[in-house]
Design an enzyme around this catalytic site. Structure first.
Site, mmCIF file in Angstrom:
data_model
loop_
_atom_site.group_PDB
_atom_site.id
_atom_site.type_symbol
_atom_site.label_atom_id
_atom_site.label_comp_id
_atom_site.label_asym_id
_atom_site.label_seq_id
_atom_site.Cartn_x
_atom_site.Cartn_y
_atom_site.Cartn_z
ATOM 1 N N LYS A 21 3.438 -15.398 -2.093
ATOM 2 C CA LYS A 21 3.265 -14.221 -2.558
ATOM 3 C C LYS A 21 2.829 -13.064 -1.361
ATOM 4 O O LYS A 21 3.401 -12.218 -1.234
ATOM 5 C CB LYS A 21 2.231 -13.851 -3.342
ATOM 6 C CG LYS A 21 1.650 -12.513 -3.692
ATOM 7 C CD LYS A 21 0.516 -12.377 -4.876
ATOM 8 C CE LYS A 21 -0.759 -12.505 -4.381
ATOM 9 N NZ LYS A 21 -1.366 -11.687 -4.005
ATOM 10 N N ASN A 22 2.039 -13.840 -0.494
ATOM 11 C CA ASN A 22 1.721 -12.783 0.638
ATOM 12 C C ASN A 22 2.622 -12.737 1.798
ATOM 13 O O ASN A 22 2.625 -11.678 2.570
ATOM 14 C CB ASN A 22 0.351 -13.431 1.279
ATOM 15 C CG ASN A 22 -1.043 -13.301 0.262
ATOM 16 O OD1 ASN A 22 -0.868 -12.377 -0.513
ATOM 17 N ND2 ASN A 22 -1.910 -13.839 0.413
ATOM 18 N N ARG A 90 -3.027 -5.110 -2.883
ATOM 19 C CA ARG A 90 -3.199 -4.995 -1.502
ATOM 20 C C ARG A 90 -2.232 -4.792 -0.605
ATOM 21 O O ARG A 90 -2.118 -4.088 0.432
ATOM 22 C CB ARG A 90 -4.029 -6.361 -1.061
ATOM 23 C CG ARG A 90 -4.920 -6.522 0.169
ATOM 24 C CD ARG A 90 -6.228 -5.956 0.013
ATOM 25 N NE ARG A 90 -6.838 -5.578 1.082
ATOM 26 C CZ ARG A 90 -7.591 -4.547 1.565
ATOM 27 N NH1 ARG A 90 -7.912 -3.833 0.317
ATOM 28 N NH2 ARG A 90 -8.071 -4.247 2.661
ATOM 29 N N CYS A 114 -8.161 -7.720 -5.125
ATOM 30 C CA CYS A 114 -9.311 -8.270 -5.391
ATOM 31 C C CYS A 114 -10.591 -7.893 -4.871
ATOM 32 O O CYS A 114 -10.685 -7.701 -3.727
ATOM 33 C CB CYS A 114 -9.399 -10.014 -5.634
ATOM 34 S SG CYS A 114 -8.021 -10.830 -6.717
ATOM 35 N N ARG A 119 -13.870 -4.942 2.224
ATOM 36 C CA ARG A 119 -12.234 -4.936 2.481
ATOM 37 C C ARG A 119 -11.766 -3.567 3.269
ATOM 38 O O ARG A 119 -10.969 -2.982 2.793
ATOM 39 C CB ARG A 119 -11.299 -5.409 1.307
ATOM 40 C CG ARG A 119 -11.819 -6.643 0.950
ATOM 41 C CD ARG A 119 -10.851 -6.894 -0.237
ATOM 42 N NE ARG A 119 -9.503 -7.724 0.306
ATOM 43 C CZ ARG A 119 -8.519 -8.277 -0.296
ATOM 44 N NH1 ARG A 119 -8.445 -8.319 -1.578
ATOM 45 N NH2 ARG A 119 -7.742 -9.069 0.220
ATOM 46 N N PRO A 120 -12.415 -3.265 4.338
ATOM 47 C CA PRO A 120 -12.072 -1.932 5.101
ATOM 48 C C PRO A 120 -10.380 -2.335 5.724
ATOM 49 O O PRO A 120 -10.060 -3.399 5.714
ATOM 50 C CB PRO A 120 -12.969 -1.965 5.908
ATOM 51 C CG PRO A 120 -13.591 -3.359 6.435
ATOM 52 C CD PRO A 120 -13.361 -4.096 5.056
ATOM 53 N N ILE A 121 -9.934 -1.061 6.219
ATOM 54 C CA ILE A 121 -8.591 -1.251 6.883
ATOM 55 C C ILE A 121 -8.740 -0.620 8.128
ATOM 56 O O ILE A 121 -7.800 -0.367 8.565
ATOM 57 C CB ILE A 121 -7.552 -0.817 5.921
ATOM 58 C CG1 ILE A 121 -7.750 0.756 5.573
ATOM 59 C CG2 ILE A 121 -7.153 -1.632 4.745
ATOM 60 C CD1 ILE A 121 -6.480 1.443 5.051
ATOM 61 N N ASP A 302 -8.797 -18.663 0.292
ATOM 62 C CA ASP A 302 -8.138 -18.410 -1.021
ATOM 63 C C ASP A 302 -8.286 -19.458 -1.873
ATOM 64 O O ASP A 302 -8.155 -19.804 -3.091
ATOM 65 C CB ASP A 302 -6.822 -18.111 -0.701
ATOM 66 C CG ASP A 302 -6.623 -16.559 -0.408
ATOM 67 O OD1 ASP A 302 -7.483 -15.932 -0.653
ATOM 68 O OD2 ASP A 302 -5.348 -16.158 -0.297
#
Ligand code: UD1
Length: 421
Positions: A21-22, A90, A114, A119-121, A302
């Protein structure tokens, strides 16, 4: 939705693993900067992928998705992503780089995904800025714009998977040489690099940086995505539960799972490798271990929650430390419902149990935590209910078909007809 599991037998089975998926998320977004038809094979049929497909259509592409093959034709004609579902995943932030490369402008939602902490960018945005972009964030939206892109040396404070992928995509069409120091080198990052290089990019991996020599044109290609190592690892860990004897996985790649295989052996499981097939045989009892997640090739964050469920099944405690995300713990209060003892010492915790209960209603709140709770239902025979099981469907292709292949007795219901518990 909820899943009732009637665990009354010893299970085993053989299942097929699909594409990562990623990897798929980055590669689908990167397709925007290729000229010509693209065919992607081994694409998992998951919610996040469908959101990405809708986005491709919205910006002008023709997209055809059938039997895990994705065909993309046409070309992008606008840079505005107004579909709100993009804020539920995401990977939608990978469109930032590809639309910037194409139009020098992108307008979109901030990414979701999730809830694993803040979870900053900022690494993505600081990287874009050093390549010549300005950005503004308002409400749940982001607008990024550039007058002129230029190559640069970028030093990532942490080897972020998402930031590395985004910066590679953007830099691959900026003439000149960009270096990304301290990059993530997860197999999914290497898959993106491989995809872009096949399309004509000039990206190479050096000792502690990635070198990207920008090109003016990338051509449409046919490409097969790598197997999902997290899906593989999840089922490999499930095989270690007391009520499984073994699980075999087809179409997987054990080279991406070396640390997971080593860990499974340390716990007492047996692993057999045969070309693209991995078989894991359950141990008689679990050997406790101390484990810390880390960036690849260390044990993946994960899989740490799923591993915790396995390690719970021992009188002697195991110590688990997740260094990547600060909030990957909410599933632990659910494991406690099974009489699993959890001792917190953040960012570490210990799990153990002297007697696991044979009935519980467990509530999922994130993708891998959900698979962890599912796994815990196989630590002993009994009746269990997994609420919000939809989280699992977001990361595991053909999940219910796979349960059938592993001879699991289950029923699926929606929350309103929840009569069992
Ligand atoms: C990706 C994966 C996710 C996996 C994670 C780590 C996708 C779509 N998701 O997430 O499944 O769990 O890699 O393998 O591929 N960070 C910052 N600022 C940033 C970016 C990251 O502080 O700009 C921090 C994060 O909060 C986290 C760490 O860096 O603590 C690693 O994050 P990152 O590798 O970027 O994970 P994701 O790309 O979000």
């Amino acid at each position: 939705m909820y899943l009732n599991i009637n665990n009354d037998k010893i299970h085993s089975g053989e299942i097929d693993i699909l594409g990562a998926k990623n990897s798929a998320l980055g590669i689908i977004a990167a397709s925007v900067i290729l000229d010509g038809d693209i065919t992607l094979y081994n694409i998992p049929d998951l919610y996040d992928i469908h959101v990405m497909i809708e986005a491709l259509k919205q910006i002008g592409f023709n997209v055809f998705f059938k039997n895990n093959t994705l065909k993309i034709t046409g070309e992008a004609n606008n840079f505005i992503l107004s579909n709100e579902s993009l804020s539920s995943i995401r990977g939608s932030y990978y469109f930032y780089s590809s639309l910037l490369a194409k139009f020098f402008h992108v307008s979109s939602f901030l990414p979701g995904g999730c809830n694993l902490g803040a979870r900053p960018i900022n690494y993505h945005l600081e990287g874009f800025a050093s390549l010549g972009c300005d950005y503004v964030i308002f409400d749940n939206h982001i607008e990024i714009i550039t007058q002129e892109l230029h190559p640069n040396d970028i030093h990532l404070p942490f080897p972020s998977v998402g930031a590395t992928i985004n910066l590679i995509i953007l830099a691959s069409t900026i003439l000149g040489v960009t270096h990304i120091y301290n990059p993530a080198l997860e197999p999914e990052v290497l898959d993106l690099i491989n995809f872009l290089n096949h399309a004509g990019a000039k990206i190479s991996i050096k000792e502690n940086y990635i070198e990207i020599m920008g090109v003016t044109k990338l051509k449409g290609i046919k490409y097969k995505i790598i197997p999902d190592r997290i899906e593989s690892g999840s089922y490999m860990l499930l095989a270690l539960t007391k009520t499984f004897s073994s699980i075999s996985l087809n179409n997987t790649n054990y080279k991406h799972l070396e640390e997971v295989i080593k860990t499974i052996k340390n716990i007492g499981g047996i692993v057999r490798l045969n070309k693209n097939k991995i078989t894991v045989i359950s141990p008689k009892k679990i050997t406790p271990i101390n484990i810390t997640s880390g960036v690849y090739p260390k044990f993946p964050t994960d899989l740490i929650q799923i591993l915790a469920a396995i390690l719970s099944d021992s009188y002697y405690p195991s110590t688990i430390t997740d260094t990547i995300f600060e909030n990957r713990y909410s599933y632990l209060k659910e494991l406690k419902k099974l009489n699993i003892d959890v001792k917190y010492n953040f960012p570490s915790y210990q799990v153990s149990s002297s007697h696991i209960f044979n009935s519980a209603k467990l509530i999922c709140s994130d993708l891998r935590g959900a698979f962890s709770l599912f796994t815990s239902c196989f630590l002993t025979h009994g009746h269990f209910q997994i609420q919000n099981v939809d989280f699992i469907f977001r990361g595991y292709n053909s999940f219910l078909d796979n349960l059938k292949k592993m001879n699991v007795s289950f029923s699926l219901g929606c929350s309103t007809d929840n009569l069992l518990f």
